[in-house]
Write a protein that holds these residues in place. Structure first.
Motif, PDB file in Angstrom:
ATOM      1  N   LEU A   1      41.619  31.597  41.603  1.00 20.88           N
ATOM      2  CA  LEU A   1      42.353  31.706  40.338  1.00 20.88           C
ATOM      3  C   LEU A   1      41.987  30.563  39.413  1.00 20.88           C
ATOM      4  O   LEU A   1      42.155  29.390  39.770  1.00 20.88           O
ATOM      5  CB  LEU A   1      43.860  31.697  40.611  1.00 20.88           C
TER       6      LEU A   1
ATOM      7  N   TYR B   1      50.340  36.847  38.477  1.00 23.15           N
ATOM      8  CA  TYR B   1      50.470  35.450  38.072  1.00 23.15           C
ATOM      9  C   TYR B   1      50.826  35.403  36.590  1.00 23.15           C
ATOM     10  O   TYR B   1      50.194  36.083  35.771  1.00 23.15           O
ATOM     11  CB  TYR B   1      49.166  34.681  38.311  1.00 23.15           C
TER      12      TYR B   1
ATOM     13  N   LEU C   1      53.860  32.606  40.450  1.00 26.40           N
ATOM     14  CA  LEU C   1      53.109  33.573  41.234  1.00 26.40           C
ATOM     15  C   LEU C   1      54.089  34.512  41.924  1.00 26.40           C
ATOM     16  O   LEU C   1      54.991  34.074  42.646  1.00 26.40           O
ATOM     17  CB  LEU C   1      52.242  32.870  42.289  1.00 26.40           C
TER      18      LEU C   1
ATOM     19  N   LEU D   1      51.628  26.349  44.253  1.00 30.50           N
ATOM     20  CA  LEU D   1      51.408  26.485  42.820  1.00 30.50           C
ATOM     21  C   LEU D   1      52.623  25.952  42.058  1.00 30.50           C
ATOM     22  O   LEU D   1      53.484  25.301  42.619  1.00 30.50           O
ATOM     23  CB  LEU D   1      51.161  27.959  42.470  1.00 30.50           C
TER      24      LEU D   1
ATOM     25  N   THR E   1      51.499  32.907  33.236  1.00 29.60           N
ATOM     26  CA  THR E   1      51.346  31.576  32.650  1.00 29.60           C
ATOM     27  C   THR E   1      52.439  31.339  31.613  1.00 29.60           C
ATOM     28  O   THR E   1      52.865  32.259  30.911  1.00 29.60           O
ATOM     29  CB  THR E   1      49.978  31.417  31.973  1.00 29.60           C
TER      30      THR E   1
ATOM     31  N   ASP F   1      54.148  27.718  35.608  1.00 30.94           N
ATOM     32  CA  ASP F   1      53.655  29.064  35.859  1.00 30.94           C
ATOM     33  C   ASP F   1      54.330  29.637  37.103  1.00 30.94           C
ATOM     34  O   ASP F   1      54.958  28.915  37.887  1.00 30.94           O
ATOM     35  CB  ASP F   1      52.143  29.042  36.063  1.00 30.94           C
TER      36      ASP F   1
ATOM     37  N   ASP G   1      58.950  35.719  44.329  1.00 27.60           N
ATOM     38  CA  ASP G   1      58.419  34.491  43.765  1.00 27.60           C
ATOM     39  C   ASP G   1      57.978  33.581  44.908  1.00 27.60           C
ATOM     40  O   ASP G   1      58.806  33.072  45.667  1.00 27.60           O
ATOM     41  CB  ASP G   1      59.500  33.815  42.913  1.00 27.60           C
TER      42      ASP G   1
ATOM     43  N   THR H   1      55.768  30.963  44.357  1.00 28.43           N
ATOM     44  CA  THR H   1      55.052  29.892  43.671  1.00 28.43           C
ATOM     45  C   THR H   1      55.002  28.613  44.489  1.00 28.43           C
ATOM     46  O   THR H   1      53.924  28.076  44.781  1.00 28.43           O
ATOM     47  CB  THR H   1      55.708  29.610  42.308  1.00 28.43           C
TER      48      THR H   1
ATOM     49  N   TRP I   1      41.240  35.931  37.788  1.00 27.99           N
ATOM     50  CA  TRP I   1      40.957  35.955  39.216  1.00 27.99           C
ATOM     51  C   TRP I   1      39.499  36.327  39.438  1.00 27.99           C
ATOM     52  O   TRP I   1      38.928  37.139  38.718  1.00 27.99           O
ATOM     53  CB  TRP I   1      41.824  36.997  39.910  1.00 27.99           C
TER      54      TRP I   1
END
Length: 591
Positions: free
Chosen positions: A202, A153, A162, A180, A155, A160, A173, A175, A191
């Protein structure tokens, strides 16, 4: 729940490396200073270039002085390919749209870089599909779907990301498909299996509300000398808690869980650790210019903010400080964790000493970090036993947030833990627990940098923790531990079966005995992200001094206990929940 899934992807195996048998020396000649204090044996050497790390951070610094430019640069050390070696992931900052940087960007500027560890102790840059080009801040890793492969993950100042580990050296990817992609300014993430369902949840610390198109002008405006703004000029923003839905997606439950705190929060650091004794992992969030959060887990994903009542939410003067990074660990051997928080200049590193389960006192000056950190600006912080004597030493990454400051570049710092020496000598003195030994640790620490993230790992598989430090607009520092090999060691990798596969939240008590039967205990916990926007490798480094055999007591998340007796030193061990030691290898030596 199975440890690995039964799908088509090949599961990673513990790799037994071909290494020579080592004879360890257990006697160390110790020099003594004029003050009567033993000189520190902790030494590090910068091996960044020799190890093949050619990454150079790019802040995107512009004449407009936007805050994200001075905040990024996370580092992550993790075994992504399952070969038993810690790989390295470096987070870059980047470029703003329609804002020209002061320095000409390289073609790769703004791209995060993944380095795969090799058997030679060098690192090879790999295009694995995780070179995210957002305005990067930090990273955190875990096997969120329990398939045997560690996921990632990232930021950003912005959305962001994932990445799911495909198990073939590449990532995808996921996300959007996993619910997310929040666009708040994410900083540190961690985590941890907060509800004990076997899958890590998370937590994301978000900083503040900032829009470069509407940003304030700060600095010496009359003389047209712009500077970076301070956080008190901006509104805080709520943090995020994503509940893991069995590895198939995530749900933001921050508000329902009681951890959103939009008004008070300006989060920069987070750690998930057991702060009391109820077998439920708790949350500590370091906030910038507002009080820190101490979220006690009450079960069923419900948390109570006890920052003020616990004694760990404010600084030594009872005021909020500018928290950056955080780590937690038992420094004094009483079985309860201390909490270390880095801060702005003229705000010493907070060291919250545990008085009782869940209760702390700010004790930075008595412990020994208050004076030496009073005029530095700390970001990263790591608790790890660097000299192998059986206690946790403390490392701090420093660098000012304002490029107009006289001390923009600063030396990083090393604090030697003196607990083992006191125990050995039956010393009941009131001298400080930690002693700064930066000047003795080598040029890697006496030189100055504008540092941010810091993480611990092992370059060569010798069981002696090395360090990785990120630097603004510069190469990172990969620091090889060159401390004289005068101690035995263990390295522990923990794997859950019923609990989360990463073993986050598992606690280990290491018990050694002297010739008279007197016990010396170390208390360690497997944690995800600590420090500042960074994460250390998922291993426990256990220094054993001159002990060649110890007992282990493990408490897995949820409260199951496991005992392993008469463990020989100088090994790396893979311990699986309920099965004990399932694999081992000797620790590699060094000339």
């Amino acid at each position: 729940m199975q440890l690995y899934d039964s799908g088509t992807r090949q599961r990673p195996a513990w790799t037994t490396l071909a290494v020579p048998t080592i004879t360890f020396c257990v006697a160390l000649a110790v020099a003594v200073t004029a003050t009567g204090q033993a000189t520190s044996a902790i030494r590090f050497a910068d091996v960044t270039a020799a190890a093949g790390i050619d990454f150079v951070h790019f802040s995107g610094r512009s004449a407009e002085k936007h805050m994200p430019e001075t905040m990024g640069g996370g580092v992550l050390w993790q075994d992504f390919d399952g070969d038993g070696r810690g790989d390295i992931y470096l987070v870059d900052s980047g470029l703003y749209e329609d804002i020209a940087p002061l320095a000409s960007p390289r073609p790769e500027a703004g791209r995060n870089t993944y380095y795969r560890a090799t058997a030679t102790g060098r690192y090879q840059g790999i295009d694995a599909g995780i070179g995210n080009r957002g305005f990067g801040q930090g990273a955190a890793a875990a096997d969120f779907d329990a398939d045997g492969f560690v996921d990632l993950y990232v930021t950003n100042y912005g959305a962001d990301v994932l990445y799911r580990n495909n198990g073939d050296g590449t990532f995808a990817d996921v996300t959007g498909s996993f619910g997310l992609g929040d666009e708040r300014w994410g900083t540190s993430a961690a985590w941890g299996d907060l509800d004990h369902d076997g899958f890590p949840d998370l937590y994301i610390a978000n900083y503040l509300v900032y829009d470069q198109t509407l940003a304030r002008v700060c600095g010496d405006v009359a003389n047209d000398r712009r500077g970076y703004c301070t956080p008190d000029l901006f509104e805080g923003v709520s943090d995020i808690l994503y509940r893991n839905l069995g590895g198939n997606g995530f749900e933001d439950v921050a508000a329902a869980a009681g951890v959103a705190n939009a008004t008070d929060g300006k989060g920069l650091g987070v750690v998930i650790a057991h702060l009391d004794e109820d077998d439920l992992p708790d949350l500590y969030v370091a906030n910038d210019a507002t009080r820190n959060f101490v979220y006690m887990n009450r079960g069923q994903l419900q948390f109570e903010d006890v920052g003020l009542m616990s004694g760990a939410g404010l600084g030594v003067q009872g005021l909020p400080q500018s928290g950056m990074g955080v780590d937690a660990g038992d420094l004094d051997g009483d079985g309860l964790p201390e909490i270390g928080v880095t801060n702005y200049e003229q705000q010493p590193v907070n060291m919250y000493r545990a008085l009782a389960p869940g209760f702390f006192t700010e004790d930075s000056f008595s412990i020994g970090v208050g004076g030496p950190t009073a005029m530095t600006l700390g970001f990263g912080i790591v608790f790890v036993d660097a000299d192998g004597d059986g206690d946790l030493d403390v490392f701090v990454a420093n660098g000012h947030a304002l490029d107009t400051a006289a001390q923009y570049a600063q030396p990083n710092q090393v604090f030697l833990n003196q607990r083992r020496e006191r125990w050995q000598q039956n010393d009941a003195s009131t001298s400080s627990l930690l002693r700064e030994v930066t000047a003795e640790a080598g040029s890697a620490f006496t030189s100055v940098s504008v540092s941010r993230g810091m993480a611990a790992g092992d370059i060569e598989g010798d069981g002696w923790p090395d360090l990785l430090v990120s630097n603004i607009d510069a190469s990172p520092h990969l620091l090889r531990n060159t401390t004289p090999r005068a101690s035995h060691r263990l390295v522990l990798r923990l794997r859950g079966r019923v609990t989360n596969r990463d073993g986050f939240g598992a606690r280990v008590t290491v018990i050694a005995r002297d010739s008279g039967g007197r016990e010396y205990r170390q208390h360690l916990e497997s944690k995800s992200s600590t420090s500042y926007v960074s994460q250390s490798v998922n291993e426990l480094y256990v220094g054993l001094a001159d002990w060649q055999r110890v007992d282990l007591r493990l408490r897995w998340p949820g409260g199951e206990d496991e005992r392993i007796e008469n463990v020989d030193a100088d090994q790396a061990l893979l311990i699986i929940e309920g099965r004990g030691i399932v694999a081992s290898r000797p620790l590699m030596g060094r000339d």
